[in-house]
Every structure is written in structure tokens, then in C-alpha cells.
Scaffold this active site. Sequence first.
Site, PDB file in Angstrom:
ATOM      1  N   TRP A  21      15.941  36.172  38.985  1.00 40.77           N
ATOM      2  CA  TRP A  21      16.955  36.625  38.028  1.00 40.77           C
ATOM      3  C   TRP A  21      17.930  35.506  37.702  1.00 40.77           C
ATOM      4  CZ3 TRP A  21      15.135  40.481  35.584  1.00 40.77           C
ATOM      5  CH2 TRP A  21      14.316  41.396  36.236  1.00 40.77           C
TER       6      TRP A  21
ATOM      7  N   LYS B 252      20.691  50.697  40.354  1.00 46.83           N
ATOM      8  CA  LYS B 252      20.437  50.580  41.796  1.00 46.83           C
ATOM      9  C   LYS B 252      21.541  51.320  42.563  1.00 46.83           C
ATOM     10  CE  LYS B 252      18.471  46.272  40.404  1.00 46.83           C
ATOM     11  NZ  LYS B 252      17.063  46.565  40.230  1.00 46.83           N
TER      12      LYS B 252
ATOM     13  N   ASP C 106      26.106  38.119  38.941  1.00 48.09           N
ATOM     14  CA  ASP C 106      25.195  39.226  38.675  1.00 48.09           C
ATOM     15  C   ASP C 106      25.089  39.989  40.000  1.00 48.09           C
ATOM     16  OD1 ASP C 106      23.078  40.936  38.305  1.00 48.09           O
ATOM     17  OD2 ASP C 106      21.596  39.372  37.841  1.00 48.09           O
TER      18      ASP C 106
HETATM   19  N1  PMP Z   1      19.568  40.967  37.929  1.00 47.76           N
HETATM   20  C1  PMP Z   1      19.087  41.466  39.082  1.00 47.76           C
HETATM   21  C2  PMP Z   1      19.617  40.937  40.372  1.00 47.76           C
HETATM   22  C3  PMP Z   1      18.126  42.476  39.054  1.00 47.76           C
HETATM   23  O1  PMP Z   1      17.647  42.973  40.192  1.00 47.76           O
HETATM   24  C4  PMP Z   1      17.669  42.959  37.807  1.00 47.76           C
HETATM   25  C5  PMP Z   1      16.668  44.074  37.679  1.00 47.76           C
HETATM   26  N2  PMP Z   1      15.956  44.420  38.758  1.00 47.76           N
HETATM   27  C6  PMP Z   1      18.183  42.376  36.650  1.00 47.76           C
HETATM   28  C7  PMP Z   1      19.132  41.412  36.743  1.00 47.76           C
HETATM   29  C8  PMP Z   1      17.727  42.837  35.282  1.00 47.76           C
HETATM   30  O2  PMP Z   1      18.386  44.001  35.011  1.00 47.76           O
HETATM   31  P1  PMP Z   1      18.121  44.875  33.711  1.00 47.76           P
HETATM   32  O3  PMP Z   1      16.756  45.442  33.855  1.00 47.76           O
HETATM   33  O4  PMP Z   1      19.220  45.895  33.784  1.00 47.76           O
HETATM   34  O5  PMP Z   1      18.248  43.985  32.537  1.00 47.76           O
END
Ligand code: PMP
Length: 362
Positions: free
Chosen positions: A102, A197, A173
Site C-alpha cells: 500500500w 476494517k 494511512d
Molecule cells: N491502505 C491499506 C493499509 C489497506 O489495507 C488498504 C486496503 N486493504 C488500502 C489502503 C486500500 O483501501 P481502499 O480499498 O479503501 O482504497
Amino acid sequence: MARVHNFYAGPAALPLEVLEETRDELLEFRGSGVSVMETSHRSKEFDALHNETIGLFKELMGLGDNFKVLLLQGGASLQFAMVPMNLLGEGKSADYIQTGSWSKKALKEAKLFGTVRVAGTTEKDGVFRSIPKQEELDLDPNAVYCHLTSNNTIFGTQWRQFPDTGGVPLVADMSSDILSRAVDPAPFGIIYAGAQKNLGPSGVTVVAIRDDLLEKCSKDTTTMLNYHTHADKNSLFNTPPCLAIYILHKVLNWTKKQGGVASLEKINDAKAKLIYGAIDGSNGFYNCPVEKDSRSYMNVVFRLPTEELEKKFAGEGLAAGFLGLKGHRSVGGIRVSMYNANGLESVKDVVGFMKDFAAQNS
Ligand code: PMP
């Protein structure tokens, strides 16, 4: 009805009482005679809910009045772009620390909007097994911000202690560990998280932005991707995801009822101790590839001696009522995602299953 232990990484388990309350109130929202999905986002009932949600989030996070809390859409992934789009530009540079898939995605977006530096990475041969130590970072004292991912959902690592950036605001994030532990908000300029989550269902993204960073945001960004738009209109510039916010409100209330982050942190610590204890005490049958001081308390990843055994483990686990044990498709192995709504009992049960499985298959 048989509900199982849900260890999916996200969307993930929600507290049962949140689901039950939602079911019970689905036809009528706060005496309005209609469902929350049918009421105007300008109604007095929704307006109250919206402001309570923001207030609860600020209270649970310990955020002062110098933070604006925005309830947006587009997931955490859109924040990968919105942050640099609003804060980078001519003559400005930002630091990005790389600790997983991510954070790599966040860096990729930022490169589209200005100068970015990789201020640290723990990637080796395409995988991440640790969080960088302070002395391994190469931080720019003039960076507009320093971006990091607090918990790496796929590789199972987590910042146990945030880096000292010497006053450069951290942009974090926190999608996969928000509200799982007490965090001092002082070093943070922006905290963002997709809700699916620890906060609620997918569809709403929570962004906390500190006033001094908001002031630095460009005014010229396209309207919907401009933080000023949402801050000026209290996230009601356009139609918000009303149902997702309604459930977010319930999850925040539940979080508060548990005793807030301090109480949940104790439970999360106990859960982590239990499962990592089982891994480390398995005589090598289970093997966690993450360095001990970087282990995630939310997403526990581990390997078994063979991929066949991993498949068998996930399959037998599912049959025994443990959902979502397969590791992320990009890394394989096993992953047990245990967010706030996964109680200690759930983790005790999966640890019992792990012990039985090891005894039968070693
Ligand atoms: N950042 C992290 C740490 C994640 O775990 C995730 C999704 N699992 C995301 C970003 C992406 O999130 P989204 O699907 O809400 O765009």
C-alpha cells in the site's frame, strides 16, 4: 443462522451488536418514519448523526480542535492521490517511507504530482519483513510531509513506534489499525483510513487533517478532490454515503462502550501475544516471516512447511468455522486478520485449531 469466526482482512468482522441494531432500526431511523437510506442528507436527523460521528471519532482519537475530520468516498486509495494533489506542487517535496504494497501504491500516485523522495524502505527481493529503524531513515527536514503506512495489511508488519521526523508532519494511512491502540496525534498532519476494517463498512473514508496542513493545501485542485471543499462544507458538499456513516457511528459508539482505544489496545495485545506465542512455540511448524519487533497486531501472517499444508489448513479451518485464513494472493501463506471486532475468544479458538492442526500434521 450460524455466524462463523471472521478473519477476513477487509471488509472485515463488525461487532455483532452493531449488525443487530442496524437490522432492528432498518425501517425507521431516529423516529423519522423512513430508513436512513431514504432520508435526506440535509434532514435534521441525518445532520445530527453526521456531527455526532465526527465528534465521536475526534474523541476516540484524542484529536484537538486543530483537526478537521472529513467523511469522504473513494477509499484510502483515493487519498494516495488527494494528499499529494493538495499538498505538493512547484518547489515542494514530500518523503515516502516504503513498508509494503500500500505504501508503494501511495508513492506511485504522489510521483504524478511533484517531487517525492523515498526516505526509507525495507523491501528486499520484492518482499517486506520489517519496519525501518530510525537510523535507517533519510529524512528531509524541508519536506512538506512524510507519508507512512502504519500497518501493512498484506505483509503483516506494523509501526510499533512512529519515527521522529523533526517536526515534518506525518501523513499516515491508518486503514488497517486505526483505533486499535492509543496514538499521540501530535506528530500527524493527516490521518486517513478506509472504514472497512476497524471503523465500519466500505464506502466511507475518514480523513483527519490538521489546520496548518489544510491551510497549505492548494485552492486550485478540482472541486471534489479538494480538501477545502469538504472542510468548508463539513463533508456535506454533495451527497455523503449515509448508510456507511450511520454504521460508522454505531461502530464508534461500540468502540467507546468497550472503554475506547486504551481498553481495546489491551485486548489486541493479548490477542497478539496468544497467536504469536502459538507460532513461536510450534517447533517450527508455523513460521512468521516478520521480524519480531515489526510484527502486526492486526494482521498475523505465517507459513506452514509446504503450500499443500497451507491449502489444507485454510480448507480445514473454513470447515471448522474460521473464515478468511488464506494469505493475500500476492504473497501466499496464511493470514489471520484480527481487528477490534474479533474478540479474544475468537483468537483463542483459532489458536486451538492451529495447535490441533500442527499435532495432526507434523
Ligand atoms: N491502505 C491499506 C493499509 C489497506 O489495507 C488498504 C486496503 N486493504 C488500502 C489502503 C486500500 O483501501 P481502499 O480499498 O479503501 O482504497
